[in-house]
Design an enzyme around this catalytic site. Structure first.
Site, PDB file in Angstrom:
ATOM      1  N   MET A 272       0.911  -1.215   0.022  1.00 47.79           N
ATOM      2  CA  MET A 272       0.081  -0.055  -0.092  1.00 47.79           C
ATOM      3  C   MET A 272       0.970   1.216  -0.078  1.00 47.79           C
ATOM      4  SD  MET A 272      -3.231   0.855   2.633  1.00 47.79           S
ATOM      5  CE  MET A 272      -2.438   0.248   3.980  1.00 47.79           C
TER       6      MET A 272
ATOM      7  N   ARG B  33      -7.186  -1.457   8.739  1.00 50.70           N
ATOM      8  CA  ARG B  33      -7.580  -1.291  10.185  1.00 50.70           C
ATOM      9  C   ARG B  33      -8.222  -2.162  10.957  1.00 50.70           C
ATOM     10  NH1 ARG B  33      -9.413   5.156   8.981  1.00 50.70           N
ATOM     11  NH2 ARG B  33      -7.355   5.816   8.455  1.00 50.70           N
TER      12      ARG B  33
ATOM     13  N   TYR C  18       0.409   3.371  12.669  1.00 48.70           N
ATOM     14  CA  TYR C  18       0.207   3.135  11.327  1.00 48.70           C
ATOM     15  C   TYR C  18      -1.238   2.818  11.260  1.00 48.70           C
ATOM     16  CZ  TYR C  18       1.841  -1.916  11.762  1.00 48.70           C
ATOM     17  OH  TYR C  18       2.053  -3.289  12.341  1.00 48.70           O
ATOM     18  N   GLU C  19      -1.512   2.814   9.778  1.00 50.59           N
ATOM     19  CA  GLU C  19      -2.966   2.371   9.462  1.00 50.59           C
ATOM     20  C   GLU C  19      -3.855   3.641   9.963  1.00 50.59           C
ATOM     21  OE1 GLU C  19      -2.765   0.772   6.902  1.00 50.59           O
ATOM     22  OE2 GLU C  19      -1.242  -0.578   7.660  1.00 50.59           O
ATOM     23  N   GLY C  20      -3.331   4.834  10.212  1.00 51.25           N
ATOM     24  CA  GLY C  20      -3.940   5.935  10.900  1.00 51.25           C
ATOM     25  C   GLY C  20      -3.936   5.924  12.244  1.00 51.25           C
TER      26      GLY C  20
END
Lengths: 567, 567
Positions: free
Chosen positions: A161, A294, A422-424
């Site tokens: 990604m 997520r 990570y991933e927000g």
């Protein structure tokens, strides 16, 4: 590094009875049963314990290395990846529409935990490949499906990604990588991407990058982004591999943890890419992958936390030190009251996370999309923050030995720390929660959740068992505090800075509450047994402990949320 | 690694007015004033920022190395140690009775924070030398004072604390190292000691080990332990250094953090030692050093936490990312509501810790020994546990960059994790607190503390300022919850396992409450200003934030404590 024991019993309980029915049978219209799913979990657990877990330590010690523009993983990783693919564990994640097994979300949650518990660095390769499979399945053209998706599902190639750039992390609208049409259906991608997990490696023959880039003349901000696939090696018309694409691995990061997962800086120098979906539809397309990643973080959090717990529990059971109060000589430190407190503290949170993973995984197979998406930020935010604390508790159980790297406890503590980022980050999750999923619908979904919890409280009240009674009382008071906190949040609707300032405490409140609800469901299920079963007493103890030690955090956080932004 | 800015303003405030009078003048009968003390702090801060802080990163990256039986520190450490000694910073710690400066405890608290903030690994050398100075000053014969203490105070030699063995960590009664009298006044020490901080190094010419060992025929357990000094190099009658003593550095540990502090395994092979105090009085003698080391952990916790905070605040002030709600373009992430929350969360706890360090340091100069000793486990336990969380928050502020080692934030997170373990784990502190300092005196000292807090609440009520009003209300409710929790603890007097099972939550409750009290005192002092001073608004914001976000933890913990051991 301690051995890994997959939590098969817990999954049997969660699939078969914790929610009051066979969750797997319901999700598959009877095609699979909870027993079938438990067998899948047991098989995965055996594979993970024997193939993946033994590599966790060398992945940390040696880690990924960049030599002459190529990333190498330590010996054993490539073989483990091949075995993983051959055993069908990539296809197990893929939907039937993409040629995968189409397993229900609840089962994929269990698999996700197991890959992460046994080897979190390795599991990231799986997580990103899986996420890309879901994204391409949702948006890619037939040609891209044929060329790339099939190779991802078979596990021959892995996926990445590519979002972040040096000045575009949390703010994806600032992305500056350019994709220019060449006129032949391909695009020339130019720019630099950072923090690309498994961005290069030598465990599979090709890597498919899913890249967010800006097309010439596109509008500013997130609306101008489009999605592209760009392979490490170009693919000939007959499907064989051609020249290397113009993508260079400039560096890999020297990180606090997950050393076995290469984190790459990739430079795109007019690399060849292929459009996925529509021009300008990049963010929507990427959101499929991000949502998958997520919820996947919930599995990673549970996995890393459980591995840390297993190591601590194993050490405590063996270690003799000091006389243990009211226990005979030769009793291990596991019975010291505070070590017992730490172990129960960890185990009770891990069960709550695991149950919520399964619950949310199952929600995505159902019709209530709003409820499923409501839980995504809660799952990601709450489980990852608490997992960090659990790995810290695991060090504490070891005493001084916990600080020595060879013991292995420190690795989990280091590995876990990236998860709330990570991933927000947790703040990104909490802004999503409070803005889009609470304030925007006037708190309807929260009310729905509180209604579900009320039903569980009613069931608990039907039993006279003291744990059921205590759990009902605690849940009732926690739900009441959560209602007050939600009212406060809704009151900040026109004060967005106040709302944002308490959004993380509010997310943690809902996560903690949801964890208490999961334990409430477990108590109901256990007390429905006609005769006591092996793990019943332990499940009641965990529920009781969570209610006494963790659920009260709701009251603390409710007070904070009601305070709003500090003036 | 970011630069270090010593918190001189805070110390001026704490010494001069936070407690309602000039703390330093009172402790020294007017010999020194708060202004004098602030100048000392400023001088130390300048030294630390220019000499110690620049070595923190190399200490981590290269760390201590063992080669051919000798531990070497990275280039620069030996020079820094010499400069430290020459500037008089070892003598600054020593009592006047030992030939030192006899500075008040409140000032030594500030110095301790500064050494630890600038370079925690280096500061451990100072901490252990200082602790040994206090222990020898309390118990050593004139001969040992002459030979060893003078060299420690002058900084020519450094000191260590040799307690732990592989099977005797928390349980010192299990120590098996033997010291046998040779008949000539010396003792032959035989055994293995582990986790010996700065047990060997090359920054000073000699090392004095303070060793707990068992004499032949001594009773089992802690009563059979005696205390010895054993130098790395034997000392000739004229004070010059002779042969190397039979103490071998077998290994140094590969640790999660504080890599610049060598943690040694020492083998005593009939090494020559000298008795300190009486045979069988070892534990009492070592307690002087341990108490010194435990309050020292409060300074280390504050220091590491503040350094992590400074790094995060500096990064946030520079970093641009995303549009900041209700702020103009170009506003840094420090104004994102959740980043602001994290920074205030850190800063408000750090002030509370720093103030408690000063308060407890000062208590040890007064007559109320019971109150001073009551605070030792609270200070050690609460500050170190919270410091770990603060270093984690500092990583979070950095986002993905926080996970990259070169950023420097991760080092604080790794370094901090040992603090709740060494010098007695949090559970050891909490058992000391709950058993010896609460239950044994029927809660008298806790009542005394609550009485002091009531006085502050009364003072706060005299102001109509909204922060004073809110702080008074919050402190009142927290004190009430603390009373309930204390009643619960006293109710466990005859159920020691129940008491021990909630002892850590109870310690954290009292620490959190004490922190709130410190902020209450600060609010009173700030509002006494006739005209607003520069940092007044910031101090009120920190107090308000602590009251809204941290003090409510008391309510959570009170509920847990009242629950007792899970059944």
């Amino acid at each position: 590094m301690a051995e890994y024991t997959p939590p098969v019993d817990d999954y049997a309980f969660l699939y078969g009875e914790a929610f009051g029915f066979d969750l797997v049978a319901r999700a598959t219209d009877g095609e699979l049963s909870a027993d079938d799913a438990t067998e899948i979990i047991a098989g995965a657990g055996e594979f993970a314990a024997s193939v993946l877990a033994p590599l966790e330590s060398v992945g940390d010690r040696i880690g990924a290395q960049l030599t002459d523009g190529q990333v190498h993983l330590p010996d054993g990783f490539a073989q483990a990846y091949q075995a993983f693919v051959e055993a069908g564990w990539i296809a197990a994640e893929a939907p039937a529409s993409a040629g995968g097994e189409g397993l229900p979300g609840a089962v994929r949650a269990g698999l996700g935990e197991i890959w992460n518990a046994s080897n979190a660095a390795f599991a990231l390769c799986w997580l990103l490949t899986a996420g890309q499979i879901h994204a391409l399945d949702a948006a890619a053209s037939d040609e891209i499906r044929e060329t790339y998706l099939t190779k991802l599902v078979s596990g021959q190639w892995t996926g990445t990604m590519n979002l972040t750039e040096p000045d575009a992390g949390t703010d994806l609208g600032a992305i500056r990588t350019i994709a220019a049409p060449r006129g032949d259906g391909t695009w020339a991608i130019k720019g630099q991407k950072i923090f690309i997990t498994w961005g290069d490696h030598d465990v599979a023959e090709n890597i498919v990058h899913l890249v967010l880039a800006r097309t010439p003349g596109a509008p500013e901000g997130a609306k101008g982004l489009s999605l592209f696939v760009a392979p490490k090696f170009l693919v000939n018309d007959d499907g064989t591999l051609g020249d290397r694409n113009a993508i260079t691995t400039v560096a890999i990061e020297h990180k606090l943890g997950i050393h076995g997962s290469p984190t790459c800086v990739l430079s795109y120098e007019d690399a060849t890419g292929y459009l996925v979906g529509e021009v300008g539809g990049g963010l929507a397309g990427m959101f499929v992958m991000m949502n998958s990643a997520r919820t996947g973080m919930g599995f990673q959090a549970t996995g890393i936390a459980d591995r840390a717990y297993q190591q601590a529990a194993g050490y405590a059971a063996e270690r003799l030190q000091g006389a243990v109060l009211d226990r005979p000589a030769g009793t291990s430190i596991a019975e010291h009251p505070d070590v017992r407190r730490l172990l129960l503290s960890m185990a009770s949170r891990i069960f709550a996370m695991r149950a919520l993973d399964v619950y949310v995984g199952d929600l995505f197979d159902g019709d209530d999309t709003a409820l499923a998406e409501f839980f995504v930020p809660i799952l990601k935010g709450w489980t990852t923050e608490d997992a960090v604390l659990i790995t810290s508790d695991a060090i504490q159980v070891h005493g001084g030995m916990g600080f020595i790297e060879e013991t292995g406890a420190a690795q989990h503590y280091r590995d876990a720390r990236i998860m709330p980022i990570y991933e927000g980050t947790t703040a990104i999750q909490s802004n999503d929660l409070i803005g889009r999923k609470v304030i925007r619908n006037g708190g309807t979904t929260v009310q729905q959740l509180l209604g579900l919890i009320d039903e569980t409280i009613t069931r608990l009240r039907e039993s006279e068992h003291p744990v059921a009674q205590r759990t009902a009382g605690r849940l009732e008071r926690a739900a009441e505090a959560s209602r007050r906190a939600t009212q406060a949040v809704l009151g900040f609707a026109d004060k967005p800075r106040d709302a944002a300032a308490v959004s993380v405490p509010y997310l943690m409140l809902l996560g903690t509450l949801a964890g208490g609800w999961m334990h409430g469901l477990a108590v109901v299920a256990v007390l429905a047994h006609e005769s006591e079963q092996e793990r019943d007493a332990a499940r009641l103890t965990l529920a009781d402990f969570y209610g006494a030690h963790h659920l009260p955090r709701v009251h603390m956080l409710a007070e904070t949320v009601a305070g709003g932004e500090v003036r």
